[in-house]
Design an enzyme around this catalytic site. Structure first.
Site, mmCIF file in Angstrom:
data_model
loop_
_atom_site.group_PDB
_atom_site.id
_atom_site.type_symbol
_atom_site.label_atom_id
_atom_site.label_comp_id
_atom_site.label_asym_id
_atom_site.label_seq_id
_atom_site.Cartn_x
_atom_site.Cartn_y
_atom_site.Cartn_z
ATOM 1 C CB THR A 17 -0.934 0.007 1.220
ATOM 2 O OG1 THR A 17 -1.767 -1.146 1.181
ATOM 3 C CG2 THR A 17 -1.805 1.248 1.218
ATOM 4 C CG LEU A 18 2.983 2.203 3.534
ATOM 5 C CD1 LEU A 18 4.036 2.286 4.625
ATOM 6 C CD2 LEU A 18 1.887 3.235 3.776
ATOM 7 C CB VAL A 74 8.224 6.673 4.170
ATOM 8 C CG1 VAL A 74 8.579 8.125 3.928
ATOM 9 C CG2 VAL A 74 8.035 5.939 2.830
ATOM 10 C CB ALA A 75 10.352 1.311 5.283
ATOM 11 N NE ARG A 76 8.429 -0.142 12.109
ATOM 12 C CZ ARG A 76 7.647 0.242 13.103
ATOM 13 N NH1 ARG A 76 6.741 1.172 12.911
ATOM 14 N NH2 ARG A 76 7.782 -0.277 14.298
ATOM 15 C CG ASP A 134 8.582 9.808 8.550
ATOM 16 O OD1 ASP A 134 8.498 10.942 9.058
ATOM 17 O OD2 ASP A 134 7.729 8.908 8.732
ATOM 18 C CD GLU A 136 11.374 6.181 14.760
ATOM 19 O OE1 GLU A 136 10.236 6.166 15.290
ATOM 20 O OE2 GLU A 136 11.563 5.918 13.565
ATOM 21 C CG HIS A 166 7.762 7.091 12.794
ATOM 22 N ND1 HIS A 166 8.277 5.964 13.389
ATOM 23 C CD2 HIS A 166 6.844 6.638 11.905
ATOM 24 C CE1 HIS A 166 7.691 4.882 12.901
ATOM 25 N NE2 HIS A 166 6.816 5.277 11.985
#
Length: 311
Positions: free
Chosen positions: A148-149, A227-229, A253, A258, A277
């Site tokens: 989806t992303l 923009v994953a992990r 991101d 974090e 994030h």
């Protein structure tokens, strides 16, 4: 599966949206919806909507836990399975906004917006060199992970006229993607792209998938977008590649730790854009999660399998 009479909304969701707003959005979906916090008794709850995971969830007599994020690597799958606790996630709701963030980072680098913003903060009127900025329409993007992303990024990049390729475990055709590579051809896939955008879930296979060899395979004028992990990228190797000029920059991101520590050198790199994030943040977030929760409440009542079920 038993009926869900009481849903707890864990106050950790306030990291993304107010718990009370989400509670109100579900007010007519179940007999009882309550906000619960650290130390509150969870035993009255049959289900829990949460951002974080706590070990006490396992002993609370829950039938179902719903994560407001797509990523659920923090949850102990085996322990949940042993106790018969269903786990669902919020995958599928962020394709548009994460896609906009991913392509927005590409636009920032291409149009030098991050540099202009830095100059503004210093009160400096400085135009870029004649060959600093470039149009995206002639550039290429490789999207690693076409769920989806990834599809959200790919379709928007294609709409801007970019040549888009991708990497996917099952390399079947994807709309907006000119060519799809299998993971074993990752180096070939990323080798010709101006932008490499990561949109894979965090698994044993993807952890550290972008490291020294992968950065060496990329063009030296290429930008990494993550923009994953965070752990998908070997952060130390990324810093080394940036310092050595092996990459043009990175839009990040997510990070290994974090919040990003104050002493991280990534804060000081002009050609690194750091976002907290927040790629999935939007004012519809709570409504999108509520839609999944409502549907699964219906499925519980009907004895049907849950949507977005992970465990």
């Amino acid at each position: 599966m038993s009926d869900i009479a009481t849903i707890g909304v864990h106050d950790s969701v306030t990291a993304v949206f107010p718990a009370s707003v989400f509670r109100d959005a579900l007010a007519d979906a179940a007999p009882d919806v309550r906000v619960v916090g650290d130390g509150d008794d969870l035993s009255p709850c049959d289900a829990l909507v949460t951002f974080t995971y706590e070990d006490r969830f396992l002993e609370a007599g829950l039938d179902w836990i719903h994560s407001i994020q797509a990523g659920v690597d923090r949850f102990p799958f085996d322990a949940l399975q042993e106790r018969g606790i269903a786990l669902t996630n919020s995958t599928g709701i962020h394709g548009d906004v994460v896609g906009e963030t991913g392509v927005g980072l590409m636009l920032a680098f291409a149009r030098r917006l991050h540099v202009h913003r830095s100059h503004q903060e210093r009160g400096e009127w400085r135009q870029p060199d004649w060959d600093d900025a470039f149009p995206l329409r002639r550039e290429s993007a490789c999207v690693v992970g076409l769920g989806t992303l990834g599809q959200g990024i790919a379709t928007r990049a294609a709409a801007l006229g970019m040549d888009v390729t991708g990497v996917k475990r099952t390399p079947l055709p994807v709309d907006g993607v000119d060519r799809v590579y299998p993971p074993e051809r990752l180096h070939e896939a990323i080798g010709n792209a101006r932008f490499v955008a990561l949109a894979v879930p965090l698994t044993d296979d993807t952890e550290g998938m972008m490291s020294t060899a992968e950065f060496a395979a990329m063009r030296d004028d290429a930008y990494l977008i993550n923009v994953a992990r965070g752990p998908v990228v070997d952060q130390a190797a990324l810093v080394d590649a940036l310092d050595a000029g092996e990459l043009a920059g990175a839009g990040l991101d997510v990070f290994e730790t974090e919040p990003l520590p104050d002493d991280s050198t990534l804060w000081d790199c002009e050609e690194v854009i750091v976002t907290p994030h927040a790629a999935g943040f939007n004012d519809e977030y709570y409504e999108r999660v509520a839609t999944i929760v409502r549907e699964n409440l219906r499925r519980f009542d009907a004895g049907e399998s849950l949507t977005n079920r992970v465990v």
